[in-house]
Structure formats: structure tokens, C-alpha cells
Design a protein around this motif. Structure first.
Motif, PDB file in Angstrom:
ATOM      1  N   SER A   1     -44.872 -56.909  -6.632  1.00 18.69           N
ATOM      2  CA  SER A   1     -43.855 -56.188  -6.139  1.00 18.69           C
ATOM      3  C   SER A   1     -43.623 -56.412  -4.686  1.00 18.69           C
ATOM      4  O   SER A   1     -42.489 -56.219  -3.890  1.00 18.69           O
ATOM      5  CB  SER A   1     -43.935 -54.725  -6.381  1.00 18.69           C
ATOM      6  N   HIS A   2     -44.759 -56.827  -4.217  1.00 15.48           N
ATOM      7  CA  HIS A   2     -44.902 -56.980  -2.509  1.00 15.48           C
ATOM      8  C   HIS A   2     -45.522 -58.486  -1.951  1.00 15.48           C
ATOM      9  O   HIS A   2     -46.430 -58.905  -2.818  1.00 15.48           O
ATOM     10  CB  HIS A   2     -45.499 -55.861  -1.810  1.00 15.48           C
ATOM     11  N   LEU A   3     -45.245 -58.933  -1.135  1.00 12.79           N
ATOM     12  CA  LEU A   3     -45.858 -60.161  -0.601  1.00 12.79           C
ATOM     13  C   LEU A   3     -46.017 -59.882   0.875  1.00 12.79           C
ATOM     14  O   LEU A   3     -45.525 -59.399   1.774  1.00 12.79           O
ATOM     15  CB  LEU A   3     -44.792 -61.332  -0.689  1.00 12.79           C
ATOM     16  N   LEU A   4     -47.006 -60.307   1.406  1.00 16.03           N
ATOM     17  CA  LEU A   4     -47.370 -60.279   2.838  1.00 16.03           C
ATOM     18  C   LEU A   4     -47.408 -61.654   3.520  1.00 16.03           C
ATOM     19  O   LEU A   4     -47.993 -62.897   2.907  1.00 16.03           O
ATOM     20  CB  LEU A   4     -48.790 -60.027   3.262  1.00 16.03           C
ATOM     21  N   GLU A   5     -46.660 -62.094   4.554  1.00 15.46           N
ATOM     22  CA  GLU A   5     -46.661 -63.445   5.128  1.00 15.46           C
ATOM     23  C   GLU A   5     -46.952 -63.203   6.562  1.00 15.46           C
ATOM     24  O   GLU A   5     -47.078 -62.126   7.271  1.00 15.46           O
ATOM     25  CB  GLU A   5     -45.125 -63.934   5.254  1.00 15.46           C
ATOM     26  N   GLY A   6     -47.262 -64.412   7.292  1.00 15.48           N
ATOM     27  CA  GLY A   6     -47.762 -64.290   8.690  1.00 15.48           C
ATOM     28  C   GLY A   6     -47.956 -65.443   9.343  1.00 15.48           C
ATOM     29  O   GLY A   6     -47.780 -66.725   8.529  1.00 15.48           O
ATOM     30  N   SER A   7     -48.408 -65.713  10.550  1.00 20.02           N
ATOM     31  CA  SER A   7     -48.635 -66.775  11.441  1.00 20.02           C
ATOM     32  C   SER A   7     -49.913 -66.429  12.147  1.00 20.02           C
ATOM     33  O   SER A   7     -50.084 -65.382  12.460  1.00 20.02           O
ATOM     34  CB  SER A   7     -47.449 -67.277  11.988  1.00 20.02           C
ATOM     35  N   VAL A   8     -50.452 -67.576  12.577  1.00 15.24           N
ATOM     36  CA  VAL A   8     -51.623 -67.554  13.570  1.00 15.24           C
ATOM     37  C   VAL A   8     -51.594 -68.561  14.654  1.00 15.24           C
ATOM     38  O   VAL A   8     -51.203 -69.777  14.243  1.00 15.24           O
ATOM     39  CB  VAL A   8     -53.143 -67.566  12.847  1.00 15.24           C
ATOM     40  N   GLN A   9     -51.918 -68.123  15.571  1.00 15.37           N
ATOM     41  CA  GLN A   9     -52.020 -68.948  16.626  1.00 15.37           C
ATOM     42  C   GLN A   9     -53.221 -68.771  17.708  1.00 15.37           C
ATOM     43  O   GLN A   9     -53.606 -67.652  18.063  1.00 15.37           O
ATOM     44  CB  GLN A   9     -50.815 -68.924  17.531  1.00 15.37           C
ATOM     45  N   ARG A  10     -53.999 -69.924  17.799  1.00 17.27           N
ATOM     46  CA  ARG A  10     -55.227 -69.749  18.490  1.00 17.27           C
ATOM     47  C   ARG A  10     -55.385 -70.732  19.831  1.00 17.27           C
ATOM     48  O   ARG A  10     -55.007 -72.016  19.596  1.00 17.27           O
ATOM     49  CB  ARG A  10     -56.368 -70.087  17.790  1.00 17.27           C
ATOM     50  N   ALA A  11     -55.658 -70.099  20.951  1.00 18.55           N
ATOM     51  CA  ALA A  11     -55.769 -71.016  22.095  1.00 18.55           C
ATOM     52  C   ALA A  11     -56.541 -70.340  22.980  1.00 18.55           C
ATOM     53  O   ALA A  11     -56.386 -69.017  23.540  1.00 18.55           O
ATOM     54  CB  ALA A  11     -54.543 -71.542  22.404  1.00 18.55           C
ATOM     55  N   ALA A  12     -57.496 -70.928  23.873  1.00 14.09           N
ATOM     56  CA  ALA A  12     -58.336 -70.512  25.140  1.00 14.09           C
ATOM     57  C   ALA A  12     -58.832 -69.130  24.880  1.00 14.09           C
ATOM     58  O   ALA A  12     -58.869 -68.487  25.660  1.00 14.09           O
ATOM     59  CB  ALA A  12     -57.353 -70.821  26.276  1.00 14.09           C
ATOM     60  N   GLY A  13     -59.647 -68.918  23.770  1.00 13.66           N
ATOM     61  CA  GLY A  13     -60.256 -67.687  23.563  1.00 13.66           C
ATOM     62  C   GLY A  13     -59.510 -66.653  23.156  1.00 13.66           C
ATOM     63  O   GLY A  13     -59.740 -65.363  22.900  1.00 13.66           O
ATOM     64  N   LYS A  14     -57.817 -66.953  22.849  1.00 15.04           N
ATOM     65  CA  LYS A  14     -57.106 -65.827  22.476  1.00 15.04           C
ATOM     66  C   LYS A  14     -56.684 -66.309  21.052  1.00 15.04           C
ATOM     67  O   LYS A  14     -56.524 -67.410  20.939  1.00 15.04           O
ATOM     68  CB  LYS A  14     -56.011 -65.660  23.357  1.00 15.04           C
ATOM     69  N   VAL A  15     -56.087 -64.946  20.603  1.00 15.33           N
ATOM     70  CA  VAL A  15     -55.468 -65.006  19.281  1.00 15.33           C
ATOM     71  C   VAL A  15     -54.363 -64.185  19.109  1.00 15.33           C
ATOM     72  O   VAL A  15     -54.116 -63.158  19.383  1.00 15.33           O
ATOM     73  CB  VAL A  15     -56.468 -64.931  18.145  1.00 15.33           C
TER      74      VAL A  15
ATOM     75  N   PHE B   1     -50.886 -68.111   5.696  1.00 14.12           N
ATOM     76  CA  PHE B   1     -50.293 -68.249   6.767  1.00 14.12           C
ATOM     77  C   PHE B   1     -50.091 -69.188   7.579  1.00 14.12           C
ATOM     78  O   PHE B   1     -50.561 -70.136   7.391  1.00 14.12           O
ATOM     79  CB  PHE B   1     -51.334 -67.085   7.732  1.00 14.12           C
ATOM     80  N   GLU B   2     -49.030 -69.240   8.330  1.00 14.02           N
ATOM     81  CA  GLU B   2     -48.791 -70.357   9.049  1.00 14.02           C
ATOM     82  C   GLU B   2     -49.629 -70.782  10.417  1.00 14.02           C
ATOM     83  O   GLU B   2     -49.810 -69.664  11.078  1.00 14.02           O
ATOM     84  CB  GLU B   2     -47.031 -70.450   9.508  1.00 14.02           C
ATOM     85  N   ASN B   3     -50.076 -72.047  10.481  1.00 15.55           N
ATOM     86  CA  ASN B   3     -50.869 -72.317  11.598  1.00 15.55           C
ATOM     87  C   ASN B   3     -49.894 -72.759  12.605  1.00 15.55           C
ATOM     88  O   ASN B   3     -49.161 -73.728  12.647  1.00 15.55           O
ATOM     89  CB  ASN B   3     -51.796 -73.277  11.421  1.00 15.55           C
ATOM     90  N   LEU B   4     -49.936 -72.144  13.834  1.00 16.66           N
ATOM     91  CA  LEU B   4     -48.846 -72.424  14.953  1.00 16.66           C
ATOM     92  C   LEU B   4     -49.590 -73.102  16.018  1.00 16.66           C
ATOM     93  O   LEU B   4     -48.994 -73.555  17.014  1.00 16.66           O
ATOM     94  CB  LEU B   4     -48.349 -71.205  15.571  1.00 16.66           C
TER      95      LEU B   4
END
Length: 820
Positions: free
Chosen positions: A339-353, A280-283
Motif C-alpha cells: 500500500s505504501h512506497l518510500l522514495e528518496g535521494s542521496v547526495q554526498r560531498a566533502a564529509g557531508k550528506v 534511492f537516487e544518487n545525486l
């Protein structure tokens, strides 16, 4: 004929299984696709395909409505494979499949599109034999029937049908194979007589006059055959069950692991229910959040891997596709076999995600599902579980109740503890020094301190401490590993990793292989896509002398982890079996994936030396490695060894100072002065050698005293005594090492201690005993010190050079290694 033309026309004997779907052209397009996909999965799952694939002894030819498998290892392999397929087809009555088997000449060729193809009479006749049958039939050619008839257990199941006219008016003599409910006992339509001759009754199943008597007996009507062959039937079914369930218990989770065939030449499609979870991409900006993003990806992957109905690629194979690099999703899907791929990104800040995830069809680049989650940080595990359940739903995977429960189970309630845990895992994966090992252990400890109920961290810490003990024999590590495994099981009795940790304690700490396999099987039931468990099972099978089973399970592990070199699995096993050509190819494939790993270069060089007996070339290969790699202790030791094999004692002496700077990373078994003494001994300076051996004697004697039950220390001391001329002491210590680790107890390490004993006998003047041991070791797997190349060239066997029986032993081609 010119020599190059002779080479081009060279054929080999292949044992061919031809398979097709009856009435394929009459099916609707979607029915054709589904049928081929299901048949492909059945073929991929057979034990015979796994074994032959792992040994490099399988060729494949897709044909549109089926395919051909060419086995090069055994004439029984296609027959056993057909029985496995037939057994699975009972669960799929919608698949109307027929099979034909023949042994004959085949050759790999390139077609007009420059694609790999197979030609030869072996393929052609197998197809024609198959064409004589109807749905459900397993038909054999006369040649295959003749081969099987040599084994009494097969005879009751070989039903002669007579001649069948095929293409160009050619007659092939065909036999029908069926065992109880596997196969089709009915006479194929092409062998039935016209209706007005039906008075002949049972004679319609008669065979040609050329058939052998035992096969005539087998051609009775079905009922009579079953009664006549019931005793043999029990035997053949037992044999079939052993082949079908080669692992340590019938129907266990390890045997149910997904196992599609791999390789660039196959045209078989990836399973529909297969997926890889890409990094996953770290934003967020800092490095700590990068670990957090990796943790999110890893937890989703782990949750999906708990579903037996899916094929899920392991973490080590997907981490190379990190974000920031261009991603060709179709190519990634092809490389990973999904046959399948899962992509994603994650952003964490101030107790939220915030987590974004999207499911992609790797074959078409189509987006199948996407979701964004904005939650409190404390909800991160719920997000991961929700994504895993959504993906399973999109892939129509069947979830057992216990799998649903495992997916929603949170590893810890403390996100910071989980972050330390993830950092420890990553460091353990790449640890290259003692400090790395200590840092990883410290991170596990910090995770457990933040959450004393963190069973997963306890289990992983146990596995890590067990590995450190396995490498260095530190008693503190042994006790700690066992305590952590037991604590993990106390906290979470159903945790797969906890059972893995306990299984590795039995394996690494106790050498109790049956208990270890039992725990690994429990772990595999909870973690059906875990390649780590499969690899450890393979390592244990090797030590039990179950070499073919080891290769098969390593192959299944490679299918779940296709982008990891895994030199300790298939490549090393093929080398230990002296399958030099196949081993060389396996090492080269692994080095294409991970060229920076020293183990691959060492294994490849050892394999090539065993083939060409050129120690100078082997040393030159290692000399071409980058300087940073050449400084590794294992590389230095091997360069020293090849110099000794080449009788280049000056070069061997120059390697020793480098060894002095590096050997501290190893547990003390052979001091650097020992290597210097060996150079002097081999060069004929026995006085200097004796003095140097005496200097290290106290170190070796204290090692054996401090480790009374460790054969490594007794073997080293026995070798030292032999070089000092202390015959009785040497033989005593050498036999002590063999008694502590006999080949019957440990087929991987035992032969090394027997080879050491043979060296002691040779140095002590016990020539007959030395030669007798070496004769046995030349056909024994894992006897790396007793290959033909080493016996011919090594200074260690100079004491036997003048003996006629030893000269007879090393003259001629290398004997075949015997294994099961």
C-alpha cells in the motif's frame, strides 16, 4: 454435442469455503473497509491458503462482503482453513463472520467484464449453506459431513441441524462444526422452533431422519458432547495445531511471518501496513557514491524489515525500479503487493550528506510524509534509523522494545567499511564466476579490516564462504565459514544475520537440520520480513521430507519477494513432486520476471519433457536460447542428455568439445571423457567405451579416497565400476553412497543415490533388485532419474528392457507421487 462445447462445459470438483461478514450492509463505509481488510488479512495468513496457493490448487472469488475460496487439493482443506480463521477471529470480536462449506462442481469462467470468475453448483450451494447460519457459525453441507465422518476424529464435532430451505425452495441438509471455542455452538435462528414449542427443550437440536448414527450421537447438547468426545477432542485439536503451526515449533517467528495471497486474479487489497523501499537516487557523480546511495536505501529497508507489524518487500524485488526509469507508482504498488512506497535521494560531498525521503500511498499517489536531512557523513546511520522510525509511525506500526533497540543499532562506526560491505553484497548477489566469488570475499575482508568489530560483515562473509563450500566442497571455505559465524555471534549475540550464518553452517556444513532450524527461527525473530530465512527454511524442510511445509514457507517468501523468480523454491519443489502442470506454470511465471536465468529454462524444459516425453523438442527449446546462455555448462550437459535420450549419438558427441571448455567451473566429479565414453557405450561400441572409462578410473578412485564421507564421489565411482563390469565394486560403492545419504536422512538428495544404485543393479544383472528400487522411486519425491519419461527412453535402463516386470512398471500412466 460438438466437441468444443463439451470442453467448455467441463467442470471439476472443488472444495468451497464461503465467507461473509454478517450485517455488512448496515455498517458505515469506513467500518466496511476496515472489516474487509482485516478479514482479508486473516484469510491470507492461514496455512491452508498458503499450501494450496503454493501448489496452484486455489481459486478465489471476492464477493464484496467476503469471498469464496475453492480448494482443489483436499476436502479437508476448507474445513481446516475455517478452523484457522475461527481461531483468529477470537482476537477480533468486532468481526461477525459466518462460513459455509460444500464440495461440488466448479468451473473457471470469464464474466461480462472479462474478469476471472467461478461458477457451478459447488459455489452456489456453499453460499446457501452459509446463509443458513448466524455470526460465528461454520456450517457444512451433508456431502462434506459424509466425507469427514470417514475420519473418527471429526465425528464428535459434526452437529446435525436438519434441513434448511434456501433459494427457490430448495432444501439443504446442514451440519454445524464447532471445536471448543472455535465456531458457534448455538442453533442458528433459521433452525429454531416457534416460542410456544419450547417445551421440546433439547430436541430443538435434533437432526433429520436421514442422518447417520454416528452423527446422531454428535447431536447431543453441548455439555454432553464435550464430555463424550473429550478423548477425540484432544486428538482433533492436536491435528488442528499441527496444521495451524506447520513449522518447527508452535508460535515461532517463522510462522508469524506476513503472508498475503498473491496473483493477478485476486481482488484482495494489499495490507495497510505494507511498504516497499525503492532504490534511492544518487545525486553525486561517481560510481562509489552510487554504492553509498544503495547503502542508505538498504539500511532503511533493513531497519523497517525488523518490525514484525509491517510487511516489507525484500531488496531483490525492489532493485529493478532504479531511478532514471519512469516510475508508475500505482503499478509498482500493485506488482509488489503493498500500500505504501518510500522514495528518496542521496547526495554526498566533502564529509557531508543530504538525504531526501518521501512516503507515498501507492493506491492514490498521495504524499503522506517527506523530510530532508542535512548532516555530517558520520551521522548517516542515525538518519537512516530516524527515517525508519518515522515511517513506522506514519503506518501506525507497533514496535516492540527489542525492535526499537535493533533499529537504532549501528552496523559499524566506519562509513568506508560499510561501503565495502555494500559492494560485497551486491557482487555476491550477481556473482557468475570464480573471480566474482573471490572479489566479493576480498571486499568483505577489507570491510572487516577497517572495522574488526563489524559483526554484520563477518556474518555475511560466513554465509558467502558457506555457499562456496556447498558448491565446491573446499575444506578451507568450510572452516572459514564456521569461524566467521562464531565471530559474528561473539561480537553481536542478538544479531539476526549472525544466527542466520550459524544456521547455514549447521545446514550446509554439517547436515544438522534441527540445529539449523533452531538458529533460523532465532534469526527470523530478529528479521521477521527476511525472505532469505524463509527460503532456507524451505530448503531444509524438503530435505526432511516435509514437502507441504516447504511449499507453504516458499509461498511466504515469495510474498515478501514477489519480483524474484526463485526457481529453487516453488517451481523446483513442484517439479520434484512431479506436479508437472503446476511446475510448468511456476517456471513460466518466473521466466517472465527473470528470462535471463538458465535455471528457469532448464527446469521448464525438464518439466515439459517429463510431460510430453519429447527429447528432441526439449533439446530444440534449449537450442533457441541466446548463444551466451547456451555456453553455460548446465545447458551443455542437458543438451547432451536430451541428445542421448533421443538416441542421437552424433549430436551428443558434438556437445562434448563445448563441455570441455566449460566444465572447469564445476567441482570434478564427472570428467568430460566420461560423457564421451557414455556415448560409445549407448551406441554399442563397448570396446571404445571401456578404454575411455579406464582412462578416468584413477580420477574417480582418488575422488572417493579424498572424500570418504561424501556420497557424491562414491556414487560416481560405483556407476563407473558398473559400466566397466566390476559388479562387486560397483554394488559396494553404490550402497556406500546410499548409506552416507539415505532417503530417511535427506529426502532431497537420498533418492538420487538410490536411483544410482538401481542403475548399478541393472548393469550388474540384478534385475529384481533394480525393479524393486525403481518401483519405490516412481512414487518418491526428488527421484528425478526415475520419472516415467526417463525410464521409458533413457539408454541407462536398456539392460532392463526385456524384463516383463520392468515393462509392466513403465506401461500405463505415471503413478501418483506420495508426499506429506
Amino acid at each position: 454435442m460438438p466437441e468444443d462445447d463439451k470442453t467448455k462445459l467441463r467442470f471439476e470438483i472443488g472444495h468451497v469455503l464461503f465467507i461473509d461478514i454478517v450485517g455488512y450492509s448496515k455498517l458505515l463505509i469506513n467500518e466496511q473497509t476496515e472489516g474487509i481488510q482485516k478479514l482479508t488479512e486473516l484469510v491470507r495468513g492461514t496455512e491452508q491458503v498458503r499450501l494450496a496457493e503454493a501448489e496452484g490448487e486455489l481459486l478465489r472469488l471476492p464477493t464484496g462482503d467476503g469471498g469464496a475460496l475453492v480448494f482443489r487439493n483436499s476436502p479437508e482443506a476448507p474445513v481446516l482453513c475455517a478452523l484457522e480463521i475461527g481461531n483468529e477471529l477470537k482476537k477480533h470480536p468486532e468481526l461477525r463472520v459466518r462460513m459455509g462449506i460444500h464440495s461440488g462442481p466448479v468451473k473457471e469462467v470469464a464474466d461480462l467484464n472479462e474478469q476471472s470468475n467461478i461458477a457451478g453448483a459447488g459455489i452456489n450451494i456453499a453460499q446457501r449453506v452459509m446463509n443458513c447460519g448466524d455470526a460465528g457459525h461454520i456450517l457444512l453441507s451433508r456431502r462434506v459431513a459424509d466425507d469427514l465422518e470417514q475420519y473418527p476424529q471429526w465425528r464428535p464435532y459434526l452437529h446435525a441441524l436438519g434441513g434448511c430451505e434456501v433459494k427457490h425452495g430448495v432444501q439443504v441438509e446442514v451440519f454445524n462444526l464447532y471445536i471448543e471455542e472455535i465456531g458457534n455452538p448455538a442453533i442458528p435462528a433459521r433452525f429454531k422452533k416457534p416460542k410456544d414449542t419450547k417445551k421440546r427443550g433439547a430436541k430443538s437440536n435434533s437432526i433429520s431422519k436421514k442422518s447417520h448414527a454416528p452423527l446422531n450421537e454428535a447431536a447431543r447438547p453441548l455439555a454432553a458432547t464435550r464430555w463424550a468426545g473429550i478423548a477425540a477432542g484432544i486428538l482433533i485439536l492436536a491435528i488442528f495445531a499441527i496444521w495451524l503451526f506447520r513449522s518447527h515449533g508452535s508460535g515461532t517467528a517463522l510462522q508469524r511471518a506476513a503472508s498475503p495471497m498473491t496473483g493477478a486474479t485476486t481482488a484482495l487489497s494489499a495490507p495497510e501496513k505494507s511498504i516497499a523501499v525503492l532504490p534511492f537516487e544518487n545525486l553525486s557523480s561517481n560510481k562509489e557514491n552510487a554504492y553509498f546511495a544503495d547503502g542508505v536505501q538498504d539500511e532503511i529497508l533493513t531497519d523497517l524489515a525488523k518490525i514484525a507489524d509491517l510487511k516489507v518487500i525484500s531488496r531483490s524485488s525492489v532493485m529493478q525500479y532504479r531511478t532514471g526509469l519512469p516510475r508508475n507508482l500505482r503499478e509498482i504498488g500493485r506488482q509488489l503487493g503493498v500500500s505504501h512506497l518510500l522514495e528518496g535521494s542521496v547526495q554526498r560531498a566533502a564529509g557531508k550528506v543530504r538525504v531526501n525521503a518521501q512516503l507515498i500511498d501507492a493506491r492514490t499517489d498521495a504524499h503522506l510524509w517527506a523530510q530532508t536531512y542535512d548532516r555530517d557523513l558520520a551521522d548517516i546511520f542515525a538518519i537512516q534509523s530516524d527515517i525508519a522510525r518515522s515511517i513506522a509511525g506514519q503506518l501506525e506500526a507497533k514496535l516492540a522494545p527489542e525492535e526499537k533497540a535493533r533499529i537504532v543499532q549501528q552496523p559499524t562506526a566506519n562509513p568506508e567499511a560499510y561501503l565495502f560491505y555494500m559492494q560485497a553484497n551486491q557482487l555476491a548477489h550477481v556473482a557468475a564466476s570464480k573471480q566474482d566469488a573471490l572479489d566479493a570475499e576480498n571486499l568483505y575482508t577489507r570491510a572487516i579490516a577497517l572495522d574488526p568489530k563489524f559483526a554484520l560483515a563477518e556474518a555475511r562473509a560466513s554465509i558467502w564462504n558457506g555457499q562456496i563450500y556447498f558448491m565446491g566442497r573446499q575444506l578451507m571455505r568450510k572452516n572459514r565459514a564456521r569461524a566467521q559465524a562464531e565471530e559474528a555471534l561473539r561480537l553481536a549475540p542478538d544479531l539476526g544475520e549472525a544466527h542466520l550464518a550459524l544456521g547455514l553452517c549447521y545446514y550446509r556444513l554439517d547436515g544438522d537440520y534441527e540445529k539449523a532450524l533452531h538458529e533460523l527461527d532465532i534469526a527470523s525473530a530478529a528479521l521477521p520480513n527476511n525472505s532469505e530465512i524463509l527460503n532456507f527454511s524451505g530448503y531444509i524442510y524438503r530435505r526432511q521430507g516435509r514437502w507441504r511445509e516447504a511449499l507453504a514457507v516458499f509461498q511466504r517468501a515469495r510474498e515478501l519477494d514477489p519480483r524474484t523468480a526463485a526457481f529453487a523454491g516453488i517451481p523446483d519443489t513442484l517439479r520434484l513432486l512431479r506436479r508437472w502442470t503446476a511446475a510448468s506454470k511456476a517456471y513460466q511465471h518466473g521466466l517472465e520476471l527473470e528470462p535471463q536465468l538458465a535455471d528457469g529454462w532448464l527446469g521448464l524444459t525438464q518439466t515439459q519433457f517429463s510431460q510430453n516425453q519429447d527429447p528432441i523438442g526439449a533439446r530444440a527449446s534449449l537450442d533457441r536460447l541466446p548463444e551466451a546462455m547456451k555456453g553455460k555448462p548446465v545447458i551443455i550437459v542437458d543438451r547432451w542428455d536430451y541428445s542421448m535420450l533421443a538416441r542421437d549419438y552424433v549430436a551428443a558427441g558434438k556437445a562434448i568439445p563445448n563441455l570441455n571448455r566449460s566444465v572447469a567451473e564445476f567441482p570434478v566429479v564427472e570428467a568430460t571423457q566420461f560423457y564421451e565414453a557414455c556415448v560409445a557405450f549407448a551406441a554399442g561400441d563397448r570396446e571404445r567405451a571401456h578404454g575411455l572409462f579406464e582412462k578416468v578410473r584413477p580420477l574417480y578412485e582418488s575422488g572417493a579416497r579424498d572424500h570418504p564421507d561424501d556420497p557424491t564421489f562414491h556414487a560416481a565411482l560405483g556407476k563407473l565400476y558398473a559400466l566397466l563390469g566390476q559388479k562387486e565394486d560397483a554394488v559396494r560403492e553404490g550402497n556406500r553412497a546410499v548409506a552416507l545419504c539415505p532417503e530417511s536422512k535427506d529426502a532431497l538428495s537420498g533418492p538420487a543415490f538410490e536411483t544410482n544404485l538401481a542403475f548399478i543393479y541393472a548393469q550388474s544383472g540384478e534385475v529384481k533388485q533394480a525393479v524393486a528400487l525403481l518401483t519405490h522411486l516412481l512414487t518418491t519425491p526428488a527421484a528425478e532419474g526415475a520419472t516415467l519419461a526417463r525410464l521409458r527412453l533413457s539408454w541407462e535402463w536398456d539392460a532392463l528392457r526385456q524384463d516383463p516386470s520392468f515393462q509392466a512398471l513403465i506401461t500405463g500412466p505415471e503413478a501418483a507421487t506420495i508426499y506429506k
